[in-house]
Enzyme design. Structure first.
Site, PDB file in Angstrom:
ATOM      1  N   LYS A 201       0.844  -1.199   0.000  1.00  0.00           N
ATOM      2  CA  LYS A 201       0.000   0.000   0.000  1.00  0.00           C
ATOM      3  C   LYS A 201       0.881   1.253   0.000  1.00  0.00           C
ATOM      4  O   LYS A 201       0.683   2.154  -0.786  1.00  0.00           O
ATOM      5  CB  LYS A 201      -0.911  -0.029   1.226  1.00  0.00           C
ATOM      6  CG  LYS A 201      -1.838   1.143   1.335  1.00  0.00           C
ATOM      7  CD  LYS A 201      -2.849   0.955   2.461  1.00  0.00           C
ATOM      8  CE  LYS A 201      -3.593   2.252   2.693  1.00  0.00           C
ATOM      9  NZ  LYS A 201      -4.601   2.148   3.749  1.00  0.00           N
ATOM     10  N   GLU A 207      10.463  -4.652   4.619  1.00  0.00           N
ATOM     11  CA  GLU A 207      10.556  -6.048   4.174  1.00  0.00           C
ATOM     12  C   GLU A 207      10.280  -6.166   2.681  1.00  0.00           C
ATOM     13  O   GLU A 207      11.024  -6.813   1.925  1.00  0.00           O
ATOM     14  CB  GLU A 207       9.537  -6.918   4.927  1.00  0.00           C
ATOM     15  CG  GLU A 207       9.792  -7.081   6.405  1.00  0.00           C
ATOM     16  CD  GLU A 207       9.143  -5.990   7.255  1.00  0.00           C
ATOM     17  OE1 GLU A 207       8.886  -4.878   6.743  1.00  0.00           O
ATOM     18  OE2 GLU A 207       8.915  -6.245   8.452  1.00  0.00           O
ATOM     19  N   GLY A 262      -4.973  -1.790   4.846  1.00  0.00           N
ATOM     20  CA  GLY A 262      -4.116  -2.896   4.406  1.00  0.00           C
ATOM     21  C   GLY A 262      -4.727  -4.269   4.686  1.00  0.00           C
ATOM     22  O   GLY A 262      -4.773  -5.134   3.818  1.00  0.00           O
ATOM     23  N   ARG A 263      -5.232  -4.470   5.907  1.00  0.00           N
ATOM     24  CA  ARG A 263      -5.742  -5.799   6.266  1.00  0.00           C
ATOM     25  C   ARG A 263      -7.149  -6.039   5.736  1.00  0.00           C
ATOM     26  O   ARG A 263      -7.731  -7.080   5.970  1.00  0.00           O
ATOM     27  CB  ARG A 263      -5.668  -6.002   7.781  1.00  0.00           C
ATOM     28  CG  ARG A 263      -6.330  -4.926   8.609  1.00  0.00           C
ATOM     29  CD  ARG A 263      -5.923  -5.040  10.074  1.00  0.00           C
ATOM     30  NE  ARG A 263      -6.404  -3.926  10.880  1.00  0.00           N
ATOM     31  CZ  ARG A 263      -5.799  -2.750  11.009  1.00  0.00           C
ATOM     32  NH1 ARG A 263      -4.666  -2.525  10.355  1.00  0.00           N
ATOM     33  NH2 ARG A 263      -6.291  -1.807  11.779  1.00  0.00           N
ATOM     34  N   GLU A 348      -4.685  -6.721  14.826  1.00  0.00           N
ATOM     35  CA  GLU A 348      -4.197  -5.397  14.432  1.00  0.00           C
ATOM     36  C   GLU A 348      -5.350  -4.379  14.494  1.00  0.00           C
ATOM     37  O   GLU A 348      -5.131  -3.191  14.697  1.00  0.00           O
ATOM     38  CB  GLU A 348      -3.579  -5.441  13.021  1.00  0.00           C
ATOM     39  CG  GLU A 348      -2.548  -4.350  12.788  1.00  0.00           C
ATOM     40  CD  GLU A 348      -1.809  -4.464  11.465  1.00  0.00           C
ATOM     41  OE1 GLU A 348      -2.407  -4.199  10.416  1.00  0.00           O
ATOM     42  OE2 GLU A 348      -0.607  -4.821  11.469  1.00  0.00           O
ATOM     43  N   HIS A 379      -3.756 -33.190  17.842  1.00  0.00           N
ATOM     44  CA  HIS A 379      -2.600 -33.940  18.340  1.00  0.00           C
ATOM     45  C   HIS A 379      -1.528 -33.009  18.876  1.00  0.00           C
ATOM     46  O   HIS A 379      -0.372 -33.403  19.024  1.00  0.00           O
ATOM     47  CB  HIS A 379      -2.056 -34.828  17.220  1.00  0.00           C
ATOM     48  CG  HIS A 379      -3.068 -35.831  16.763  1.00  0.00           C
ATOM     49  ND1 HIS A 379      -3.201 -37.073  17.330  1.00  0.00           N
ATOM     50  CD2 HIS A 379      -4.053 -35.730  15.831  1.00  0.00           C
ATOM     51  CE1 HIS A 379      -4.206 -37.711  16.755  1.00  0.00           C
ATOM     52  NE2 HIS A 379      -4.751 -36.922  15.846  1.00  0.00           N
ATOM     53  N   LYS A 504       9.394  -0.610  14.505  1.00  0.00           N
ATOM     54  CA  LYS A 504       9.975  -0.198  13.212  1.00  0.00           C
ATOM     55  C   LYS A 504      10.948   0.956  13.430  1.00  0.00           C
ATOM     56  O   LYS A 504      12.042   0.988  12.876  1.00  0.00           O
ATOM     57  CB  LYS A 504       8.876   0.293  12.261  1.00  0.00           C
ATOM     58  CG  LYS A 504       7.968  -0.762  11.693  1.00  0.00           C
ATOM     59  CD  LYS A 504       7.046  -0.115  10.639  1.00  0.00           C
ATOM     60  CE  LYS A 504       5.849  -0.974  10.324  1.00  0.00           C
ATOM     61  NZ  LYS A 504       4.867  -0.325   9.456  1.00  0.00           N
TER      62      LYS A 504
END
Ligand code: F6P
Length: 538
Positions: A201, A207, A262-263, A348, A379, A504
């Site tokens: 965005k 990253e 963004g999400r 978030e 399990h 950040k």
């Protein structure tokens, strides 16, 4: 403007506190006293069935929760959301991901959205028909989405969930700045037949930009040239200048807008990899499924409103019974990324401790979201869910018809999906354990306490007939609206994410210290770790 009502000052909150103190029922009691409970607490939405009946809520509790939603002015908040008010106040933005899937109605955003969808359709058609050729004339076979957070988790979850709809293009996802992921993916790829989508965005995320630069360097070192970049790199972003600065022409940019969080962006051109992998008509079905849920959320009375009911049950657990987490347990391999997708969507959005007036809240907000696909989780961590000291509300999801021919596997999967919530509900009493031991001729009284299950552990079951793009779209929109509803009641801003900033910010000078081999000024522990890591790297 959103209302800013402190939920603890409402009458319903006080009533719910009393109900929490005085209620002594078990979920099984509720079933015994109300033969109609399943009908009352379950809902059909298109071909998805939501069963809330195995939750620790009575009619009284649910009614008080509905009143709470009204007292917190949820109806007004829903109007504010859909009408495009700037409800993301701390970023001064509207929240309009629902516009991205409003295909049946024309609004001021329709043209913008339609233009981008048309571009996505063209790209998807060119790729799937083999017309999109790489620099050596071979057709593109692989697409790599380079993005992180909302620019990765949504498209990755959806694209994998719809695996049976894949055409000839194979999708890949690179998110982590740890280059191990990049190296492992690039090892499988041929630059002549690979298209990279740089999805960000902001187009500034560390990253993503680091991975994008390394992918470009790989492409150039493996035979591609600067002029070939146009055929092998496209961008999805709201930031044209940064895209151009990276070397991607505006022609090869797919746009979205600051009113898409963004999400909440998998419906936008961030879904390009999905549209290209499953084909555009299927992507449109995903949007239509979400739109259907939007219409339901916007127009249904709370008593019939599926996201609202799910949200309110979550509030009951979180704020009145003090259950702190929610397990997402999809009994479907295709939905294996749903828990991590929902971690971002929910945590978030609602992991906040300051209310809409800027004051610290005095009550719990967003729960901890976690989970794994069934039956693997059984399990691993189900021991704690069944017999641990913490109560973990669970959401079980199942697809009735598999996309594979192994009916025997599917029968077994389904039997587990049905058995686990039943076991959580019923438990196993001391008497039952003793009689079982007697029958097996092994009555060892010492072992009895360890084999008892208290039961009365809550769960919701969601059953869908087929995992189609439409049904998946509805399911994701259901979660989005559930999260929104909870944020409104908690009186927090669900659409910002200031809590990701500090880490950040601190990483920047540390990176510079690492590169200059300096120590900087840190707390004693961080200084020690810094020194150790620098020594170890020698
Ligand atoms: O770090 C959090 C975050 O801002 C998320 O909200 C977002 O989805 C992600 O980073 C990626 O951001 P972008 O799409 O701008 O690269």
């Amino acid at each position: 403007m959103l209302p800013a009502i402190n939920p603890t000052t409402t009458r319903s909150w006080a009533e719910l506190q009393v109900l929490a103190k005085e209620s002594s029922f078990t979920i099984q009691n509720l079933f015994e006293h109300d033969p109609n409970r399943v009908n009352k607490f379950s809902f059909d939405f298109e071909s998805t069935y939501f069963d809330f009946s195995k939750n620790s809520v009575s009619d009284d509790i649910l009614n008080a929760l509905f009143n709470l939603a009204h007292e917190c002015e949820l109806p007004q908040a829903i109007d504010a959301l859909f009408s495009g008010e700037k409800i993301n106040q701390t970023e001064n933005r509207a929240v309009l991901h629902t516009e991205l899937r409003k295909l049946s109605e024309s609004t001021q955003y329709s043209k913008l959205v339609a233009n981008e969808l048309e571009k996505m359709k063209k790209a998807s058609d060119r790729l799937n028909s083999g017309q999109w050729k790489g620099y050596s004339g071979k057709q593109i076979t692989d697409i790599v989405n380079i993005g992180i957070g909302g620019s990765d988790l949504g498209p990755k979850m959806v694209t994998n969930a719809l695996r049976p709809y894949w055409g000839s293009i194979k999708p890949h996802f690179i998110s982590n700045v740890d280059a191990q992921q990049l190296v492992e993916e690039l090892d499988e790829l041929n630059p002549e037949t690979t298209l990279f989508i740089i999805a960000s965005k902001t187009f500034t995320t560390q990253e993503t930009m680091t991975n994008a630069e390394s992918a470009k360097a790989w492409f150039l070192s493996e035979g591609g040239s600067e002029t070939d970049i146009a055929k092998h790199f496209v961008a999805v972003s709201t930031n044209k200048d940064a895209v151009n600065a990276f070397g991607i022409d505006s022609e090869n940019m797919f746009e979205f807008w600051d009113w898409v969080g963004g999400r909440y962006s998998l419906w936008s051109s961030i879904g390009l990899i999905t549209a290209c992998t499953i084909g555009y008509p299927n992507f449109e079905q995903l949007l239509l499924g979400a739109e259907e849920m939007d219409i339901h959320f916007r127009n249904s009375a709370f008593e019939k409103n599926i996201p609202v009911i799910a949200a309110l049950i979550g509030i009951w657990y979180n704020n009145f019974l003090r259950y702190e987490s929610l397990a997402i347990l999809p009994y479907d391999h295709r939905l294996r990324h749903l828990p991590s997708y929902l971690q971002q969507a929910d945590m978030e959005s609602n992991g906040k401790s300051v209310d809409r007036l800027g004051k610290n809240v005095t009550y719990q907000t967003g729960p901890i979201i976690w989970g794994e696909p069934g039956t693997n989780g059984q399990h691993a961590f189900y021991q704690l869910i069944h017999q641990g000291t913490k109560i973990i509300p669970c959401e079980f999801l199942m697809v009735a018809n598999p996309a594979h021919p192994y009916q025997d596997h599917h029968d077994k999967l389904l039997s587990n999906f049905l058995a686990q919530p039943e076991a959580l509900l019923k438990g196993k009493s001391k008497e039952e354990v003793e009689s079982e031991l007697k029958e097996s001729n092994g009555l060892n009284l010492n072992i009895v306490p360890f084999k008892i299950f208290e039961g009365n552990r809550p769960s919701t079951s969601i059953l869908v007939d087929n995992l189609t793009p439409f049904n998946l779209g509805s399911l994701i929109a259901f979660y989005e609206h559930k999260i929104f509803t909870q944020g409104i009641v908690w009186n927090i801003f669900s659409f910002d994410q200031w809590g990701v900033e500090l880490g950040k910010q601190l990483a920047k000078p540390i990176l510079s210290d690492i590169q200059k081999k300096e120590m900087g000024t840190h707390d004693a522990s961080t200084a020690g770790l810094m020194k150790r890591s620098q020594d170890m790297r020698k």
